[in-house]
Structure formats: C-alpha cells, structure tokens
Design an enzyme around this catalytic site. Structure first.
Site, PDB file in Angstrom:
ATOM      1  N   LYS A   1       0.855  -1.196   0.000  1.00 25.79           N
ATOM      2  CA  LYS A   1       0.000   0.000   0.000  1.00 25.79           C
ATOM      3  C   LYS A   1       0.885   1.238   0.000  1.00 25.79           C
ATOM      4  O   LYS A   1       1.467   1.606   1.014  1.00 25.79           O
ATOM      5  CB  LYS A   1      -0.930   0.045   1.213  1.00 25.79           C
ATOM      6  CG  LYS A   1      -2.024   1.088   0.994  1.00 25.79           C
ATOM      7  CD  LYS A   1      -2.634   1.607   2.271  1.00 25.79           C
ATOM      8  CE  LYS A   1      -1.904   2.791   2.850  1.00 25.79           C
ATOM      9  NZ  LYS A   1      -1.831   3.993   1.999  1.00 25.79           N
TER      10      LYS A   1
ATOM     11  N   GLU B   1       9.974   1.877  10.203  1.00 30.65           N
ATOM     12  CA  GLU B   1      10.961   2.900   9.818  1.00 30.65           C
ATOM     13  C   GLU B   1      10.260   4.238   9.958  1.00 30.65           C
ATOM     14  O   GLU B   1       9.435   4.607   9.123  1.00 30.65           O
ATOM     15  CB  GLU B   1      11.398   2.697   8.364  1.00 30.65           C
ATOM     16  CG  GLU B   1      12.185   1.433   8.111  1.00 30.65           C
ATOM     17  CD  GLU B   1      13.584   1.486   8.685  1.00 30.65           C
ATOM     18  OE1 GLU B   1      14.086   2.597   8.972  1.00 30.65           O
ATOM     19  OE2 GLU B   1      14.167   0.409   8.863  1.00 30.65           O
TER      20      GLU B   1
ATOM     21  N   CYS C   1      13.547  11.702   5.568  1.00 30.75           N
ATOM     22  CA  CYS C   1      13.553  11.237   6.958  1.00 30.75           C
ATOM     23  C   CYS C   1      14.901  11.488   7.626  1.00 30.75           C
ATOM     24  O   CYS C   1      14.972  11.762   8.815  1.00 30.75           O
ATOM     25  CB  CYS C   1      13.191   9.759   7.027  1.00 30.75           C
ATOM     26  SG  CYS C   1      14.223   8.739   5.957  1.00 30.75           S
TER      27      CYS C   1
HETATM   28  P1  NAD Z   1       2.310   8.690   7.341  1.00 30.07           P
HETATM   29  O1  NAD Z   1       2.615   7.990   8.596  1.00 30.07           O
HETATM   30  O2  NAD Z   1       1.287   9.744   7.323  1.00 30.07           O
HETATM   31  O3  NAD Z   1       1.863   7.663   6.200  1.00 30.07           O
HETATM   32  C1  NAD Z   1       2.699   6.600   5.813  1.00 30.07           C
HETATM   33  C2  NAD Z   1       1.840   5.497   5.220  1.00 30.07           C
HETATM   34  O4  NAD Z   1       1.002   4.968   6.244  1.00 30.07           O
HETATM   35  C3  NAD Z   1       0.913   5.965   4.106  1.00 30.07           C
HETATM   36  O5  NAD Z   1       0.839   4.952   3.122  1.00 30.07           O
HETATM   37  C4  NAD Z   1      -0.416   6.103   4.822  1.00 30.07           C
HETATM   38  O6  NAD Z   1      -1.540   5.968   3.987  1.00 30.07           O
HETATM   39  C5  NAD Z   1      -0.331   4.946   5.788  1.00 30.07           C
HETATM   40  N1  NAD Z   1      -1.208   5.040   6.956  1.00 30.07           N
HETATM   41  C6  NAD Z   1      -1.695   6.142   7.558  1.00 30.07           C
HETATM   42  N2  NAD Z   1      -2.459   5.804   8.616  1.00 30.07           N
HETATM   43  C7  NAD Z   1      -2.460   4.453   8.673  1.00 30.07           C
HETATM   44  C8  NAD Z   1      -3.069   3.495   9.526  1.00 30.07           C
HETATM   45  N3  NAD Z   1      -3.838   3.856  10.552  1.00 30.07           N
HETATM   46  N4  NAD Z   1      -2.848   2.185   9.295  1.00 30.07           N
HETATM   47  C9  NAD Z   1      -2.062   1.786   8.276  1.00 30.07           C
HETATM   48  N5  NAD Z   1      -1.455   2.651   7.413  1.00 30.07           N
HETATM   49  C10 NAD Z   1      -1.655   3.954   7.622  1.00 30.07           C
HETATM   50  O7  NAD Z   1       3.713   9.241   6.816  1.00 30.07           O
HETATM   51  P2  NAD Z   1       3.992  10.165   5.542  1.00 30.07           P
HETATM   52  O8  NAD Z   1       3.525  11.541   5.865  1.00 30.07           O
HETATM   53  O9  NAD Z   1       3.487   9.489   4.323  1.00 30.07           O
HETATM   54  O10 NAD Z   1       5.581  10.113   5.466  1.00 30.07           O
HETATM   55  C11 NAD Z   1       6.408  10.983   6.159  1.00 30.07           C
HETATM   56  C12 NAD Z   1       7.029  10.276   7.336  1.00 30.07           C
HETATM   57  O11 NAD Z   1       7.726   9.117   6.896  1.00 30.07           O
HETATM   58  C13 NAD Z   1       8.051  11.130   8.040  1.00 30.07           C
HETATM   59  O12 NAD Z   1       7.886  11.022   9.423  1.00 30.07           O
HETATM   60  C14 NAD Z   1       9.376  10.507   7.606  1.00 30.07           C
HETATM   61  O13 NAD Z   1      10.436  10.724   8.492  1.00 30.07           O
HETATM   62  C15 NAD Z   1       9.008   9.074   7.503  1.00 30.07           C
HETATM   63  N6  NAD Z   1       9.964   8.346   6.676  1.00 30.07           N
HETATM   64  C16 NAD Z   1      10.859   7.523   7.299  1.00 30.07           C
HETATM   65  C17 NAD Z   1      11.815   6.853   6.542  1.00 30.07           C
HETATM   66  C18 NAD Z   1      12.827   5.952   7.189  1.00 30.07           C
HETATM   67  O14 NAD Z   1      13.562   5.300   6.470  1.00 30.07           O
HETATM   68  N7  NAD Z   1      12.902   5.880   8.498  1.00 30.07           N
HETATM   69  C19 NAD Z   1      11.843   7.038   5.159  1.00 30.07           C
HETATM   70  C20 NAD Z   1      10.921   7.889   4.568  1.00 30.07           C
HETATM   71  C21 NAD Z   1       9.981   8.541   5.348  1.00 30.07           C
END
Ligand code: NAD
Length: 497
Positions: A180, A255, A289
């Site tokens: 997803k 992550e 990130c």
């Molecule tokens: P997010 O947590 O809003 O969403 C990430 C994913 O989770 C999306 O696909 C979203 O639809 C899904 N999601 C949201 N609510 C959910 C739920 N209740 N159950 C299951 N899935 C759900 O994050 P974002 O805004 O898309 O991404 C930014 C974040 O990602 C930042 O905090 C960034 O640091 C982090 N990130 C971390 C890494 C790493 O390697 N550690 C890499 C890239 C991004």
C-alpha cells in the site's frame, strides 16, 4: 493523463488489474502547479481484505514459498531489467507526483534497480548454519524460511524507493505481500506493479491496494492473516500500527521519522561543511527522513558558518522538478506546506531568530505550486519544539556548542535516532563522536549517503528493525532450528521396568 504505466484499473489483486469494488476514485495532484495528473482507483476495506486473502492463498497453497531460490532470483533480476527499460518513464512519473527534481528521481530509480539486484545476489548466498553439537549422529541446522504474508506500507517522500526496500527482500525471502503506497504519491508503485506483472511473478504473490491508511489500514494491520507489517512513515502512524500488531502478536518493522543532528567541529573543512549542511537540510525541500535539519556548530566558527550558509540558502533555485534549472521542488501538497508554516510560526514564538526564508517564494510563476523557501533559525535551544520535532520541511535550526561532550549531548538529545553527521579534520575525534552518537546511521565528513548493502533504520522513536543489508532480508524470514538424529536409540531417561 500520465503514462499508461499508471492508467486504471489500479488495484492489482491475485494477478488481475481491478477497479475498487465501491467504485471510488482519487485525484492525484502535481504539487508543482496544483493540476490533476491522474485519477486512480481508491480501494475500500473490502478490497484490502480480498488482497490479503489472495496473498494468504498464494503463501499457504500457491507454492511460492517452495519456489527454488534461483527462480525467485530470476524474477528479481527480470524486474530490475524492466525497471531499467522504463527508467525515463518512472523518473518522470516520480517527479510529477512528488515534486522532486528529475535529477533526484533518476537517482531514486537507479537505487531501486540496485536494491532488486542486491537482494537477488544476497538470496542465493543463503544464511543457513550447521551447529556442531559434539555428537556426530546429530545434524543440527538453523535454516531461514519466509515469514509469510506481509503488509508493506510506504510514505510519500520516496515512494518507489521505500516500497522497493520492502518488495525486493520480501520476494527474495519467498514471502507474499500486499503493498500500500501513500495515497498522496501512489503512481510510481502502480508502475512498478505493472513491471512485476510483466515479469511474470505468479498471481497473488504481490498485490497492490490504493487508499488512505484510515480506510484500509486496519485490514492490513489488525488481522491474524498478516504475519509481518513493514511500515515506513510517521511516528504517530507507527504507534497505531504497533498497537494493532500487538493484538495478534504480528511481527512489525517500523521505519519512522528523524530529527537528525549535523555536528560541525571547529577544525572541519569550512566550505565542504557548509555545502554538506546545505544539501543535508534542503535536498527535496527537507522532506527526507534523514534530513540534517539540526545544525550543531562550534561557537568559534558559528557566526561565519551561518552567514555563509544563509548566502548559499538564498541562492537555491526553487522550481518545478521537471525544469532542469530547478535545484529543489515544491513541498508535496498545500496541506503539508501549512504544517511547515505552522512550525515557522512556532519557531518565532519560541524565541528562535529567523535568519532567512520562513515564507513562500514571491516568484509569480510559482504561486500555483506548494513551494516554500529554505528557512534558517538561529539562536535555537535544545528544548524548543522546532529543534525536537520533525518539521519535514526546509527548516534548519542552529545550536552552538563549546566542547565535544556538549556536541554529543545535544546530538543525542532527541527522542529519535535515525541519522547524524559529524565533520572534523581529526580522525580520532571523529571516531569518538560517531561511536557516541545513538543513531542508526552516522556519517563522518559526509552526509545523506547510503548503500543497499548496509543496514538502514533507527534507534529510539525512529523505529524497530532494519531495512537494506542482510538484516533487511532477515526481517522477512523466520529462523527454524532443525535437530536431526541420524541414529535414533533408546535414550534411557526413564527406567523401563
Ligand atoms: P504517514 O505515517 O502519514 O503515512 C505513511 C503510510 O502509512 C501511508 O501509506 C499512509 O496511507 C499509511 N497510513 C496512515 N495511517 C495508517 C493506519 N492507521 N494504518 C495503516 N497505514 C496507515 O507518513 P507520511 O507523511 O506518508 O511520510 C512521512 C514520514 O515518513 C516522516 O515522518 C518521515 O520521516 C518518515 N519516513 C521515514 C523513513 C525511514 O527510512 N525511516 C523514510 C521515509 C519517510
């Protein structure tokens, strides 16, 4: 309309491209100009349940886990070849969807190809172990087996890259999966799935769902039918997922975010340090990130450093990612920009000094996009929320230190622990500092680089587990100990009388 690689139907379930059962759709917007670039299918919970069932059947009775590793490797290499053939289309899709520059998108696509090749190579090396029990009649083996059905959930900032860090090792391990992508930037994952289909991966092994986490998240994470949830995204979502997983004792790999310190010692080469801080903080407009958005600089050079950094930040050319002259693109959406703007207001309210940026660009050609200027706050204190929280935008905070111990204390004063950087001309000092920093990746005299062969992940609130490297494959494997007695005999523990 975008490339045919992303055209509807956009859900891929049990080897078939299908529309959402509820007929839902979602408009995908180009953050560079606010135009709709695609309208894709939007799944309901029912679609996600069907996708999990398809992955379950492919794992339990479809024969995929028993596929010889050489066959799985051939699929990985075929996918890598197809990605190479579609490199231009994929880079274009990624730029239009995320706003990042085409140059960055090409780097992402090349890294995606590398990760498929890396796990193809790693899969054949095997990690089974023979144990010497001291008894020649006993063959004691520890073998690795696929963990099962995986829910793979990715964020919007590196859509194809983050998803590939999951799909490639999961396929290599013999797992089946439901992917997803983020509902904000789903297009390149749809394109990848077309290539996986084209590569001939058997039905049900890889399934694709498009929707918001709120709609389908619980079907993927709060179910006994999923054996592993691999999630990349924000810490708050990570908490929800970990709670859902706990209900079924489902394995989780998380992550999450970061607030990454970049420590500049007085003896560091000045120009390359300024350049690295600039790139670390403002690449992809800070939507990284591991962005080095927390500058910790020695007090003796701090004023000159901030002056030069400010000059360079003001020269960054902002514009559409498709324009080769642009050095960085817009934020991913107007909604996200509003969040970044709120952090600027907070920084001012907390007493930090706004040195540059803090607003949208004036350029009239950029008004329709969600652009934001590179922003630097000086006079920051460790307790400020703007120093502690992930803004996920082009906001750099500056703190000063007097000695190495203070630099380390500041660098470790974070709930996160994803990445950190140190710059010094003294290798012994550098080694002391990188070992003292509690972060998953630490760069010494460099910033932001990674390789598929080295583990990536975080300490603290940055997550659980590791992607990439051998550990990135191990996440998708169960360990089984097989004890084989080749000469069974009466043990005699209990007397036979
Ligand atoms: P997010 O947590 O809003 O969403 C990430 C994913 O989770 C999306 O696909 C979203 O639809 C899904 N999601 C949201 N609510 C959910 C739920 N209740 N159950 C299951 N899935 C759900 O994050 P974002 O805004 O898309 O991404 C930014 C974040 O990602 C930042 O905090 C960034 O640091 C982090 N990130 C971390 C890494 C790493 O390697 N550690 C890499 C890239 C991004």
């Amino acid at each position: 309309m975008l490339d045919e690689l992303c055209s509807p139907p956009n859900l891929y379930i049990d080897g078939k491209w299908v529309h959402a059962v509820g007929g839902g759709t979602r408009d995908i917007v180009n953050p560079a100009d606010g135009t709709v670039i695609a309208t894709i299918d939007e799944a309901d919970r029912a679609d996600a349940v069907t996708a999990v069932a398809a992955a379950r059947a492919a794992f339990d009775t479809g024969g995929w886990p028993q596929t010889p590793v050489t066959e799985r490797v051939a699929y990985l290499l075929r996918i890598a070849d197809l990605l190479g053939e579609e490199r231009d289309a994929l880079a274009r899709i990624e730029t239009l969807d995320t706003g990042k520059t085409l140059r960055e998108s090409y780097i992402d696509i090349d890294d995606v190809i590398s990760v498929f090749r890396y796990y193809a190579n790693l899969a054949v090396t095997g990690a089974d172990r023979l144990i010497d029990t001291g008894n020649p009649a006993i063959i004691s083996r520890v073998v690795r087996e696929p963990v099962g059905v995986c829910a793979l959930i990715a964020p919007w900032n590196y859509p194809l890259l983050q998803m590939s860090w999951k799909i490639a090792p999961a396929l290599a391990a013999g797992c089946t999966m439901v992917a997803k992508p983020s509902e904000v930037t789903p297009l390149s994952t749809i394109a990848l799935m077309r290539l996986i289909d084209r590569a001939g991966v058997p039905p049900g092994v890889v399934n694709l769902i498009q929707s918001s986490g709120g709609t389908v998240g619980s079907a993927l994470t709060d179910t006994p039918d999923v054996d592993l949830i691999s999630f990349t995204g924000g810490a708050a979502t990570g908490e929800t997922i970990a709670r859902n997983a706990a209900t079924h004792i489902t394995k989780v790999a998380l992550e999450l975010g970061g607030k990454n310190p970049h420590i500049i010692c007085a003896d560091a080469d000045f120009d390359s340090a300024v350049d690295a801080v600039l790139t670390g903080a403002f690449l992809h407009s800070g939507q990284v990130c591991s962005a080095g958005t927390r500058l910790i600089v020695h007090e003796s050079i701090a004023d000159d450093f901030v002056t030069e950094l400010t000059r360079r930040a003001r020269n960054i050319r902002i514009g559409p990612g498709m324009d080769e002259a642009s050095e960085t693109g817009p934020l991913v959406s107007g909604q996200h920009r509003a969040k970044v703007e709120a952090y600027v207001a907070l920084g001012i309210a907390e007493g930090a000094t706004l040195i540059t940026g803090g607003s949208r660009p004036d350029d009239k050609h950029l008004q329709a996009g969600s652009y934001f200027l590179p922003t630097i706050f000086d006079d920051c204190r460790r307790w400020m929320r703007i120093v502690q929280e992930e803004t996920f935008g082009p906001i750099l905070t500056v703190e000063r230190f007097t000695d190495d111990a203070e630099a380390i204390a500041l660098g470790n004063d974070t709930a996160y622990g994803l990445a950190a950087g140190v710059r010094t001309a003294d290798p012994a000092r550098g080694e002391r500092m990188v070992r003292a920093l509690r972060h998953g990746t630490v760069w010494l005299n460099d910033f932001g680089y990674y390789t598929p062969a080295a583990e990536w992940g975080g300490f603290g609130r940055s997550g659980i587990g590791r992607e990439l490297g051998p550990s990135g494959l191990a996440e998708y494997q169960e360990t089984k100990h097989i004890w084989h007695n080749t000469a069974p005999a009466v043990g005699g523990w209990f007397a036979d009388n």
